[in-house]
Enzyme design. Structure first.
Site, PDB file in Angstrom:
ATOM      1  N   GLY A 133      39.219  42.375  31.654  1.00 10.77           N
ATOM      2  CA  GLY A 133      39.405  43.196  30.459  1.00 10.77           C
ATOM      3  C   GLY A 133      39.648  42.305  29.254  1.00 10.77           C
ATOM      4  O   GLY A 133      39.234  41.147  29.202  1.00 10.77           O
ATOM      5  N   GLY A 134      40.385  42.856  28.293  1.00 10.64           N
ATOM      6  CA  GLY A 134      40.662  42.108  27.064  1.00 10.64           C
ATOM      7  C   GLY A 134      41.420  40.824  27.319  1.00 10.64           C
ATOM      8  O   GLY A 134      41.412  39.904  26.490  1.00 10.64           O
ATOM      9  N   GLY A 146      13.437  18.903  12.026  1.00 10.84           N
ATOM     10  CA  GLY A 146      14.772  19.412  11.727  1.00 10.84           C
ATOM     11  C   GLY A 146      15.803  18.912  12.721  1.00 10.84           C
ATOM     12  O   GLY A 146      16.984  18.737  12.378  1.00 10.84           O
ATOM     13  N   ALA A 147      15.364  18.664  13.952  1.00 14.65           N
ATOM     14  CA  ALA A 147      16.313  18.204  14.965  1.00 14.65           C
ATOM     15  C   ALA A 147      16.802  16.785  14.647  1.00 14.65           C
ATOM     16  O   ALA A 147      17.948  16.428  14.947  1.00 14.65           O
ATOM     17  CB  ALA A 147      15.682  18.256  16.337  1.00 14.65           C
TER      18      ALA A 147
HETATM   19  C1  HXC Z   1      50.321  47.077  36.906  1.00 11.72           C
HETATM   20  C2  HXC Z   1      49.215  45.994  38.602  1.00 11.72           C
HETATM   21  C3  HXC Z   1      48.136  45.721  37.741  1.00 11.72           C
HETATM   22  C4  HXC Z   1      48.218  46.178  36.396  1.00 11.72           C
HETATM   23  C5  HXC Z   1      47.700  44.887  39.662  1.00 11.72           C
HETATM   24  N1  HXC Z   1      48.907  45.478  39.780  1.00 11.72           N
HETATM   25  N2  HXC Z   1      47.211  45.035  38.431  1.00 11.72           N
HETATM   26  N3  HXC Z   1      50.285  46.682  38.189  1.00 11.72           N
HETATM   27  N4  HXC Z   1      49.333  46.851  36.022  1.00 11.72           N
HETATM   28  N5  HXC Z   1      47.246  45.940  35.516  1.00 11.72           N
HETATM   29  C6  HXC Z   1      49.755  45.520  40.964  1.00 11.72           C
HETATM   30  C7  HXC Z   1      49.237  46.434  42.059  1.00 11.72           C
HETATM   31  O1  HXC Z   1      49.672  47.742  41.833  1.00 11.72           O
HETATM   32  C8  HXC Z   1      49.895  45.821  43.277  1.00 11.72           C
HETATM   33  O2  HXC Z   1      51.247  46.201  43.313  1.00 11.72           O
HETATM   34  C9  HXC Z   1      49.884  44.357  42.962  1.00 11.72           C
HETATM   35  O3  HXC Z   1      49.750  44.236  41.554  1.00 11.72           O
HETATM   36  C10 HXC Z   1      48.738  43.601  43.591  1.00 11.72           C
HETATM   37  O4  HXC Z   1      47.520  44.301  43.278  1.00 11.72           O
HETATM   38  P1  HXC Z   1      46.455  44.691  44.395  1.00 11.72           P
HETATM   39  O5  HXC Z   1      45.586  45.701  43.793  1.00 11.72           O
HETATM   40  O6  HXC Z   1      47.164  45.049  45.667  1.00 11.72           O
HETATM   41  O7  HXC Z   1      45.722  43.305  44.598  1.00 11.72           O
HETATM   42  P2  HXC Z   1      44.194  43.057  44.890  1.00 11.72           P
HETATM   43  O8  HXC Z   1      43.708  43.977  45.968  1.00 11.72           O
HETATM   44  O9  HXC Z   1      44.050  41.592  45.124  1.00 11.72           O
HETATM   45  O10 HXC Z   1      43.437  43.440  43.557  1.00 11.72           O
HETATM   46  C11 HXC Z   1      43.701  42.716  42.354  1.00 11.72           C
HETATM   47  C12 HXC Z   1      43.049  43.418  41.152  1.00 11.72           C
HETATM   48  C13 HXC Z   1      43.509  44.902  41.130  1.00 11.72           C
HETATM   49  C14 HXC Z   1      41.527  43.325  41.280  1.00 11.72           C
HETATM   50  C15 HXC Z   1      43.462  42.651  39.910  1.00 11.72           C
HETATM   51  O11 HXC Z   1      44.921  44.914  41.228  1.00 11.72           O
HETATM   52  C16 HXC Z   1      43.121  45.589  39.884  1.00 11.72           C
HETATM   53  O12 HXC Z   1      41.961  46.022  39.762  1.00 11.72           O
HETATM   54  N6  HXC Z   1      44.078  45.746  38.979  1.00 11.72           N
HETATM   55  C17 HXC Z   1      43.865  46.432  37.743  1.00 11.72           C
HETATM   56  C18 HXC Z   1      43.018  45.620  36.849  1.00 11.72           C
HETATM   57  C19 HXC Z   1      42.845  46.264  35.516  1.00 11.72           C
HETATM   58  O13 HXC Z   1      42.047  47.229  35.396  1.00 11.72           O
HETATM   59  N7  HXC Z   1      43.691  45.879  34.576  1.00 11.72           N
HETATM   60  C20 HXC Z   1      43.664  46.394  33.283  1.00 11.72           C
HETATM   61  C21 HXC Z   1      42.505  45.722  32.627  1.00 11.72           C
HETATM   62  S1  HXC Z   1      42.412  46.145  30.962  1.00 11.72           S
HETATM   63  P3  HXC Z   1      52.041  46.352  44.672  1.00 11.72           P
HETATM   64  O14 HXC Z   1      53.389  46.845  44.267  1.00 11.72           O
HETATM   65  O15 HXC Z   1      51.275  47.329  45.510  1.00 11.72           O
HETATM   66  O16 HXC Z   1      52.075  44.987  45.271  1.00 11.72           O
HETATM   67  C22 HXC Z   1      43.335  45.031  30.274  1.00 11.72           C
HETATM   68  C23 HXC Z   1      43.381  45.243  28.814  1.00 11.72           C
HETATM   69  C24 HXC Z   1      43.879  44.024  28.128  1.00 11.72           C
HETATM   70  O17 HXC Z   1      43.896  44.185  30.823  1.00 11.72           O
HETATM   71  C25 HXC Z   1      43.629  44.274  26.694  1.00 11.72           C
HETATM   72  C26 HXC Z   1      43.934  43.082  25.909  1.00 11.72           C
HETATM   73  C27 HXC Z   1      43.505  43.272  24.506  1.00 11.72           C
END
Ligand code: HXC
Length: 534
Positions: free
Chosen positions: A186-187, A421-422
């Site tokens: 993501g971001g 030019g290069a």
């Molecule tokens: C809160 C999160 C989290 C998040 C993971 N966890 N990402 N908690 N916010 N963004 C937590 C899970 O709930 C889990 O908690 C633990 O971290 C481990 O995650 P798993 O899913 O069990 O691990 P894995 O199977 O290895 O998968 C990893 C992952 C997946 C691919 C990163 O967790 C995932 O898709 N997370 C969300 C990613 C996402 O969409 N993030 C937002 C992106 S947008 P427990 O308690 O069960 O251990 C963004 C915007 C930024 O970031 C903008 C900036 C400008």
């Protein structure tokens, strides 16, 4: 137990009870230091990843890490956060040393709520970035995170904004290095993208703005995370990643090596490291350039290795836009940044990706007081509809801008072709290079002989009665043209070259010029610049 130790045990004073306040501190430190606990640490290991603490240990000089904010954590309570333990808010921050020089570092801990970024996590990173900027030391981020902490809503998005802004304020002021050691989605990808160098490790690092699931939902394309945003993809295709490592320890070794070429900040020069390679070492092998067929490809690395101290070249972005080669070497112990056309790929021509790669590297070198050595063997710009419609005009202009604004010492060597030019773009004399050298094998002209005679003598060629006659006429005209322009001497006669150099003396010439330019000043030209991603 032998008799002596029994006697000693008897004489030891009774253990003092630990005062409650001290016990409280020790318990808090132990709990926070354990990250997400044994189960999640084991899961991290099962993914083939080191823990955040192990990473800091591998990266820094032994025993130099000073942690800050170990006990800081989120104040958010919604969506079950109030019942969760979030040690250190999922990130380890502090300062330490690499090769005896100070650095600031943060390491996201995936075992703690997925290394997700909430406001406290972000503010810990910001504190360390502020310290880096105020104290003029590099900042290194070890990223392993599920992205914005969903439970904290806009606070976590604002957290990223705080970091991005600091990335920009620090740009060109202190070196910023991002090491991707897990997901970065993501971001969140935009913090590393704003830093100077991105490292990834094969098999464990991923970067994408939208992951495989979103890609499938939006476009129907099915793609794995590795194919979409793994180390290979970003090193060879997107150009986001500068260095790929096979393992985490290998990655930290590369980070340490990179830092050995960099100053601590834009207010310093890179460290001089003496070595026994004689600065006047002759390089007779370069005489081979004079007998090389002008159309024959060769890897430019062979030339760099000949010139550099101890034949060492630390290449940057080696898998991307291979028609231009960028990297660091030393001459007489001083760090030099190399920008070179590479005839082994696309004949060394400049295209969109090579222009971006070279321009950003030149701007980095200029920001951090590193002299630029440009090695030229360029037939021109890579032709084609795709290049024109892709904006080669806009991208190619970045090299011109980067060289012309650079105030660091600039030395250019034309090895073979320098056309059109290069020729201008590759740090020619009137773009502001300090010293321009050429080997006797140099060919400097508006265009190559074949193209030039087609334009200059189109009528004469059309009037030929047979194909054989045409071929013979073209061959003669090309030879006449080549005799005048396929050499460095017309350019040397105008002063656009400072010297046509004996190939064997090239290393000594460059080193002498660099020494002369050591304290170069450019009054009236500002040298305060950031390193915007290009
Ligand atoms: C809160 C999160 C989290 C998040 C993971 N966890 N990402 N908690 N916010 N963004 C937590 C899970 O709930 C889990 O908690 C633990 O971290 C481990 O995650 P798993 O899913 O069990 O691990 P894995 O199977 O290895 O998968 C990893 C992952 C997946 C691919 C990163 O967790 C995932 O898709 N997370 C969300 C990613 C996402 O969409 N993030 C937002 C992106 S947008 P427990 O308690 O069960 O251990 C963004 C915007 C930024 O970031 C903008 C900036 C400008």
């Amino acid at each position: 137990m032998n008799a002596k130790s029994t006697k000693e045990a008897k004489t030891l004073p009774p253990a003092r009870p630990v005062p409650e306040s001290l016990a409280r501190l020790r318990a808090a430190v132990e709990k926070a230091g354990a990250g997400g606990g044994p189960e999640r640490v084991a899961a991290q290991k099962a993914r083939g990843k080191l823990s955040a603490r192990e990473r800091v240990h591998y990266l820094l000089d032994e025993g130099t890490f000073q942690e800050l904010d170990l006990l800081a954590t989120t104040r958010a309570t919604a969506f079950g956060l109030k019942d969760k333990d979030i040690p250190g808010d999922g990130v380890i921050t502090g300062f330490g040393q690499i090769n005896g020089r100070e650095v600031c570092v943060y390491a996201q801990d995936f075992t703690v709520i997925g290394g997700s970024l909430g406001l406290a996590h972000a503010m810990k990173i910001c504190k360390i970035m502020d310290l880096a900027l105020q104290n003029r030391v590099p900042v290194i981020g070890l990223l392993d995170s599920g992205g914005a902490r969903i439970q904290e809503g806009v606070d976590s998005l604002d957290g990223y904004a705080h970091i991005f802004r600091r990335n920009v304020l620090a740009s060109g002021a202190v070196p910023q290095i991002s090491v991707i050691l897990g997901p970065c989605a993501g971001g969140a990808v935009y913090s590393p993208a704003l830093t100077d160098f991105v490292f990834m490790v094969e098999g464990i690092s991923n970067m994408f703005v939208t992951g495989p699931d979103v890609v499938k939902a939006a476009t129907g394309e099915e793609v794995s995370a590795e194919h979409l945003g793994g180390a290979e993809a970003h090193a060879a295709k997107s150009g986001v990643c500068h260095f790929v490592a096979k393992s985490e320890p290998d990655c930290f070794r590369q980070v340490r090596e990179l830092l050995s070429y960099l100053p601590q900040s834009r207010w310093e020069k890179p460290p001089r490291v003496a070595n026994p390679d004689p600065i006047r070492r002759q390089v007779p092998l370069l005489e081979k350039m004079c007998e090389l067929d002008p159309r024959r490809p060769y890897r430019i690395h062979h030339i760099v290795w000949q010139i550099a101290d101890e034949h060492k070249f630390f290449e940057v972005q080696s898998a991307y836009a291979k028609n231009v080669v960028t990297g660091f070497c030393r001459m007489g112990g001083e760090v030099v940044g190399v920008v070179a056309n590479n005839p082994a790929h696309l004949a060394g021509a400049l295209d969109i990706n090579a222009s971006d790669k070279a321009a950003r590297f030149i701007r980095f070198l200029n920001a951090f007081n590193i002299p630029i050595l440009t090695l030229v063997d360029v037939p021109g710009y890579w032709p084609g509809v795709q290049q024109e419609h892709g904006g080669i005009i806009r991208h190619g202009a970045k090299i011109l801008h980067a060289y012309a604004e650079a105030t660091v010492p600039k030395i250019t060597v034309i090895l073979r072709k320098a056309y059109g030019g290069a020729y201008i773009a590759m740090s020619s004399k009137h773009m502001g290079a300090d010293f321009n050298f050429a080997l006797p094998s140099a060919e400097i002209a508006v265009m190559g002989p074949a193209g030039a005679v087609e334009i200059l003598y189109s009528r004469e060629i059309a009037a030929c009665k047979s194909d054989d006659e045409k071929l013979a006429l073209k061959a003669k005209l090309s030879a006449d043209y080549a005799a005048k322009f396929a050499s460095p001497y017309q350019t040397a006669s105008t002063g656009s070259l400072d010297e046509v150099v004996e190939p064997a003396h090239l290393r000594a010439k460059i080193a002498r010029a660099l020494r002369f330019l050591k304290d170069k000043r450019t009054p009236g030209q500002s040298d305060n610049r950031g390193n915007i991603p290009l």
